[in-house]
Design a protein around this motif. Structure first.
Motif, short mmCIF file in Angstrom:
data_model
loop_
_atom_site.label_atom_id
_atom_site.label_comp_id
_atom_site.label_asym_id
_atom_site.label_seq_id
_atom_site.Cartn_x
_atom_site.Cartn_y
_atom_site.Cartn_z
N VAL A 129 -28.35 13.96 -26.03
CA VAL A 129 -27.73 14.18 -27.34
C VAL A 129 -28.67 14.95 -28.26
CG1 VAL A 129 -26.98 13.04 -29.46
CG2 VAL A 129 -26.03 12.33 -27.28
N SER A 132 -29.40 18.64 -26.63
CA SER A 132 -28.22 19.50 -26.58
C SER A 132 -27.76 19.87 -27.98
CB SER A 132 -27.08 18.83 -25.80
OG SER A 132 -26.58 17.69 -26.47
N THR A 133 -27.90 18.94 -28.94
CA THR A 133 -27.53 19.25 -30.33
C THR A 133 -28.47 20.30 -30.91
OG1 THR A 133 -26.63 17.03 -30.67
CG2 THR A 133 -27.22 18.28 -32.63
N GLY A 136 -27.81 23.65 -29.15
CA GLY A 136 -26.54 24.24 -29.58
C GLY A 136 -26.64 24.83 -30.97
N VAL A 159 -33.14 14.56 -32.98
CA VAL A 159 -32.71 15.95 -33.05
C VAL A 159 -33.80 16.81 -33.69
CG1 VAL A 159 -31.04 17.54 -34.09
CG2 VAL A 159 -30.25 15.39 -33.09
N VAL A 244 -26.00 19.67 -38.87
CA VAL A 244 -25.79 18.95 -37.61
C VAL A 244 -25.62 17.44 -37.80
CG1 VAL A 244 -27.03 20.67 -36.26
CG2 VAL A 244 -28.28 18.71 -37.18
N TYR A 264 -21.94 22.32 -37.35
CA TYR A 264 -22.03 22.17 -35.90
C TYR A 264 -21.84 20.72 -35.47
CZ TYR A 264 -23.72 22.39 -31.13
OH TYR A 264 -23.81 22.30 -29.78
N SER A 266 -21.86 18.60 -31.70
CA SER A 266 -22.29 18.87 -30.33
C SER A 266 -21.14 18.90 -29.34
CB SER A 266 -23.33 17.84 -29.88
OG SER A 266 -22.78 16.54 -29.85
N HIS A 269 -19.90 22.14 -27.61
CA HIS A 269 -20.46 22.67 -26.38
C HIS A 269 -20.47 21.66 -25.23
CE1 HIS A 269 -22.38 25.73 -29.17
NE2 HIS A 269 -21.67 26.44 -28.33
N THR A 270 -20.65 20.38 -25.54
CA THR A 270 -20.79 19.41 -24.45
C THR A 270 -19.46 19.08 -23.78
OG1 THR A 270 -20.73 17.59 -26.05
CG2 THR A 270 -22.90 18.40 -25.37
#
Length: 325
Positions: A129, A132-133, A136, A159, A244, A264, A266, A269-270
């Protein structure tokens, strides 16, 4: 029977309770994963208190949007994944039903990737998490390039630390923002080029000072709230602001400066298999080179999940809170 964390009403950590439930079988295209560890995220807290951006189905709601473990059963029509494979769960959009705060959960086979070599369950639970956040937001949305100056709020969060490491991996310059000086040394050790203390400095002015007066190329903000417009003053004209998170639940002020703004999440994209492959390849390369190193602040036992939430609410952690099952 297997243990699952559930809650029947919104409230503090004490609403979380552990119950025993039958172990279900995966349906077509699904996997059952025996969870070894999961990360505790702000989204979990928001779900628990009733501030989630998505509706929560009470009673008997579950929690957990990430986790790692071993494939325990495979449904019909699943190829490329076998019983015994070590995997990371990449997305649980219906966490109130399939949440990873459990000994077992069932997810679509497309929602797992292989656990990278050389990382244990605790490290893997701290990886997906957060990283990837950050990836992204910085790479997919903001198009971060070598040499870009990147301002990162809530920099001691999972993050935030991931964003520092990813910026360094690409050759950008991370400027970390934290509320007090207590975390300065830890952030510098994590790779921040500069640490700005928001309780004692004007963040926008400090960011411009450290960017030769022009402002930074990219801002990654996990806070939002009424200070968003002032924070945007840290960006150069034509820069990019990516939000985010929602650490400040109050309405956000709208920046008037001519910059590009991305909101954004996540799951953008996930839930996309092509994007997940890009993210997984990027993270695996960073782990191999040791440019990326998941930071775990504290590990709790499964029976201490409420204590893990209490610790999250204190806001003292540097990195990820992980629970082992």
């Amino acid at each position: 029977m297997a243990a699952v964390v559930v809650f029947d009403e919104f409230g503090g950590p004490d609403v979380l309770r552990i119950v025993d439930e039958p172990v279900s079988e995966p349906g077509p295209g699904e996997l059952r994963v025996r969870i070894e560890a999961f990360g505790v995220n702000r989204l979990d807290q928001m779900m628990r208190v009733g501030e989630s951006p998505a509706p929560i189905r009470l009673p008997h709601a579950r929690l957990g949007v990430e986790g790692t473990g071993t494939v325990d059963a495979v449904g019909a029509g699943v190829d490329g994944v076998s019983i015994g494979d070590e995997v990371i769960i990449t997305a649980v959009p219906d966490a109130d039903v399939r949440g990873t705060y459990a000994e077992y959960t069932i997810v679509p086979a497309a929602r797992v990737i292989a656990r990278p070599d050389g990382i244990d369950a605790v490290g893997a639970a701290a990886l997906w998490v957060s990283y990837s956040t950050a990836y992204g937001a910085l790479v997919e949305k903001a198009g971060m390039r070598p040499g870009d100056q990147v301002l990162i709020t809530a920099a001691s969060s999972g993050v935030g630390l991931a964003a520092i490491q990813i910026a360094n991996q690409i050759g950008a310059v991370p400027l970390a923002v934290t509320r007090s000086s207590d975390k300065t040394e830890a952030l510098l050790n994590a790779g921040a080029a500069v640490v700005i203390t928001s309780d004692s400095e004007n963040v926008a002015e400090a960011a411009r000072r450290h960017s030769d007066g022009d402002g930074v190329d990219i801002i990654v903000d996990s806070v939002m709230g009424p200070g968003l417009a002032e924070l945007a003053g840290a960006a150069k004209v034509g820069g990019t602001l990516v939000t985010v998170g929602w650490l400040d639940p109050r309405p956000a002020s709208f920046p008037m400066k001519p910059i590009t703004i991305h909101r954004y999440a996540s799951f953008e994209h996930t839930l996309d298999p092509v994007a997940v492959r890009r993210i997984a390849s990027f993270l695996a390369a960073g782990l191999r080179s040791q440019a990326l190193r998941p930071t775990v602040d504290r590990v709790f036992a499964f029976t201490g999940v409420a204590d893990a939430h209490r610790y999250l609410e204190q806001g003292r952690q540097v990195g990820k809170i992980v629970v082992t099952v």
